[in-house]
Design an enzyme around this catalytic site. Structure first.
Site, short mmCIF file in Angstrom:
data_model
loop_
_atom_site.label_atom_id
_atom_site.label_comp_id
_atom_site.label_asym_id
_atom_site.label_seq_id
_atom_site.Cartn_x
_atom_site.Cartn_y
_atom_site.Cartn_z
N PHE A 152 7.12 -1.34 -2.81
CA PHE A 152 6.59 -1.09 -1.42
C PHE A 152 7.40 -1.68 -0.59
O PHE A 152 6.85 -2.15 0.79
CB PHE A 152 5.16 -1.84 -1.53
CG PHE A 152 3.94 -1.49 -2.56
CD1 PHE A 152 3.46 -0.12 -2.19
CD2 PHE A 152 3.88 -2.02 -3.92
CE1 PHE A 152 2.44 0.31 -3.24
CE2 PHE A 152 3.18 -1.34 -4.77
CZ PHE A 152 2.12 -0.18 -4.43
N GLY A 253 2.85 5.35 18.96
CA GLY A 253 4.12 5.68 19.33
C GLY A 253 4.56 7.14 19.29
O GLY A 253 3.72 7.98 19.39
N GLY A 257 8.52 7.96 10.30
CA GLY A 257 9.61 8.79 9.96
C GLY A 257 9.94 7.89 8.69
O GLY A 257 9.15 7.17 8.34
N CYS A 260 9.76 7.55 3.21
CA CYS A 260 8.88 7.51 2.35
C CYS A 260 7.58 8.15 2.89
O CYS A 260 7.09 9.00 2.16
CB CYS A 260 8.59 6.00 1.94
SG CYS A 260 9.67 5.27 0.96
N ARG A 328 16.81 9.30 8.15
CA ARG A 328 15.80 10.32 7.45
C ARG A 328 14.33 10.17 8.43
O ARG A 328 13.91 9.48 8.55
CB ARG A 328 15.60 9.77 6.04
CG ARG A 328 16.68 10.27 4.96
CD ARG A 328 16.64 9.81 3.83
NE ARG A 328 16.83 8.28 3.70
CZ ARG A 328 16.77 7.65 2.47
NH1 ARG A 328 16.55 8.46 1.49
NH2 ARG A 328 16.78 6.35 2.47
C1 UDX Z 1 7.24 2.36 4.19
C2 UDX Z 1 6.23 1.71 3.59
O1 UDX Z 1 5.87 0.40 4.52
C3 UDX Z 1 6.64 0.78 2.21
O2 UDX Z 1 5.71 0.08 1.92
C4 UDX Z 1 7.19 1.77 1.16
O3 UDX Z 1 7.64 1.42 0.30
C5 UDX Z 1 8.22 2.76 1.91
O4 UDX Z 1 7.73 3.31 3.19
P1 UDX Z 1 9.49 2.06 5.86
O5 UDX Z 1 9.52 3.71 5.59
O6 UDX Z 1 10.79 1.27 5.32
O7 UDX Z 1 8.49 1.72 4.64
O8 UDX Z 1 9.07 1.65 7.24
P2 UDX Z 1 7.52 1.18 7.74
O9 UDX Z 1 8.02 -0.07 8.53
O10 UDX Z 1 6.60 1.23 6.95
O11 UDX Z 1 7.58 2.40 9.03
C6 UDX Z 1 7.58 3.52 8.68
C7 UDX Z 1 7.40 4.35 9.91
O12 UDX Z 1 6.25 4.26 10.47
C8 UDX Z 1 8.55 3.93 11.10
O13 UDX Z 1 8.95 5.28 11.49
C9 UDX Z 1 7.75 3.42 12.05
O14 UDX Z 1 8.08 3.39 13.11
C10 UDX Z 1 6.52 3.87 11.96
N1 UDX Z 1 5.26 2.91 12.41
C11 UDX Z 1 5.07 1.96 11.56
C12 UDX Z 1 4.63 3.21 13.60
O15 UDX Z 1 4.85 4.30 14.43
N2 UDX Z 1 3.33 2.37 14.07
C13 UDX Z 1 3.25 1.23 13.04
O16 UDX Z 1 2.15 0.79 13.52
C14 UDX Z 1 3.95 1.11 11.95
#
Ligand code: UDX
Length: 441
Positions: A152, A253, A257, A260, A328
């Protein structure tokens, strides 16, 4: 314990370094010779805070090794962890090609009874299939047990998320194998959930799909807030204080992206379709996200009365989120494509993701070395990634050299008070009232 890990991407490398840090002897295997050569020198192929420091430390301590040889890496390992990528294939399903290859590579080199842990995100039922595959390729004298142990960690905080995880999921059919993996992680002192293989696989998809849905929900709410004159920051704060809702992942926002959420929601949706389960919420989550990714272009189009052609647009941030150079599914990609399609001149700045962005966007857009260079003479600025240095910008200084003082803040990250203190500015956040000040007019 002696552990081998296949795949040195975000998950494999962070896991390898973390396991070495808590005292295990880890050998990371990858087929990419250049990558392994760099890693042997203590150089991380990815930008990840804290990772290189622990990499160097554990290499020096002799607990961490890197190799391109499966034979060498797997030899003597009690636990082999598969952490290779499962990208999205054309039909939306998870592509298991790398995982199947990794499973065969492991199988042919196994010389003793081994626990094979699958960390890659895989559709329900894949762990069972991997067991059959490995058994078909390994020697008859060797017995294997499969454990599903989804990951995670978030990019940008991979080490912290691995060392201080909220929970560790261990899915197994064989309790002894599950207990051994629990033992592997014991020094981390993190709560463990033991389940069946299939439930463990599903926990990963359910978690990512839920978080993605939370983001799409708050983005949908942001659009309603804008239409009716409410403020999404206050709304999210008020909602998040309800413990049943929770305050994380409520940041409105320009959509989610990364490597995952987009692929995992798509893969889960694909599974529901395959099994004739009606779960339209997943489809809506993705649809809303697609729209949100180009929200800033839509806003700019409206502000410039449909005449974007010839405008110079500065884009601050390229990476899909701060503290990573990963491009990505970054919203900066559809934003760039749409703006340039409409004839705008786009110049972008990112502290670390520029060279990765160039591989995708080429010379369709220009790249600046500094924020100042990007915004000089610009007709508008789009804030796409909330890097600290972007959040801390002085709006009055930012707009000084611009042709027009127009900011579209896709991350609601600039300081509102400072915006208000500017004598001349047009500031368009997401889901909040715009701040528009015409100097002396
Ligand atoms: C995510 C999961 O959080 C993680 O548990 C899993 O293993 C892999 O995918 P990650 O992709 O690294 O991790 O980033 P994360 O911080 O979760 O953000 C994902 C996307 O959501 C980003 O583009 C971020 O900008 C966006 N986001 C996140 C929002 O737009 N608003 C939020 O409140 C949180």
């Amino acid at each position: 314990m002696k552990v081998a890990i296949l795949g040195t991407g975000y998950v494999g490398l962070s896991t390898g370094v973390a396991l070495a840090e808590i005292g295990h002897h880890v050998c990371c295997i990858d087929v990419d010779e250049k990558k392994i050569a760099r890693l042997k020198q203590g150089k991380s192929p990815i930008y990840e805070p804290g990772l290189e420091e622990l990499l160097v430390k554990n290499l020096a301590a002799g607990r961490l090794r890197f190799t391109t040889s499966h034979r060498e890496g797997i030899s003597g390992a009690e636990i082999v962890i598969l952490a290779v990528g499962t990208p999205q294939s054309n039909d939306g399903a998870a592509d298991l090609t790398y995982l199947e290859q990794a499973a065969r590579d492991v199988a042919v080199h196994l010389q003793q009874d081994t626990i094979v842990v699958i960390k890659s995100t895989v559709p329900v039922g894949t762990n069972d299939k991997m067991k059959q595959l490995i058994e078909a390729y390994c020697s008859e004298d060797v017995s294997i047990q499969i454990v599903s142990n989804p990951e995670f960690l978030r990019q940008g905080s991979a080490m912290k998320d691995t060392l201080e995880a909220d929970r560790i999921i261990i899915g197994c059919d064989d309790r002894k194998a599950g207990d051994k993996v629990r033992e592997l992680y014991r020094p981390l002192n993190v709560p463990v959930v033991m389940t069946s293989l299939r439930s463990a696989e599903m926990i990963k998809y359910a978690s990512n799909a839920f978080l993605a849905m939370k983001i799409s929900f708050i983005n949908g709410m942001a659009n309603v807030c804008e239409a009716v004159g409410a403020d999404i920051l206050d709304v999210a704060k008020g909602m998040g204080m309800d413990k049943r809702i929770g305050n994380s992942f409520l940041q409105a926002g320009i959509g989610y992206g990364g490597s995952c959420f987009p692929k995992d929601v798509q893969a889960l949706y694909h599974t529901t379709k395959q099994h004739n389960v009606d779960f339209g919420l997943l489809g809506e989550t993705m649809e809303l996200n697609e729209q949100q990714r180009v929200l800033l272009v839509k806003k700019a189009f409206e502000r410039f009365n449909g005449k974007i052609a010839g405008k110079k647009i500065a884009m601050l941030g390229l990476a899909f989120k701060p503290e990573t150079d990963d491009m990505r599914e970054a919203p900066s990609i559809p934003i760039s494509l749409e703006l340039t399609r409409q004839g705008a001149d786009v110049i972008a700045y990112d502290p670390v993701a520029t060279s990765n962005a160039q591989k995708i966007l080429g010379n369709r857009i220009a790249y600046a070395k500094t924020i100042q260079e990007a915004v000089a003479g610009a007709d508008a600025v789009l804030i796409v990634t909330e890097w600290d240095e972007i959040k801390q910008l002085e709006p009055s200084k930012l707009v000084e050299d611009m042709n027009e003082a127009i900011i579209f803040d896709g991350r609601n990250c600039l300081n509102e008070e400072k915006i208000r203190s500017c004598s001349k500015i047009e500031y368009y956040p997401v889901g909040r009232p715009a701040i528009i000040k015409y100097a002396g007019k």
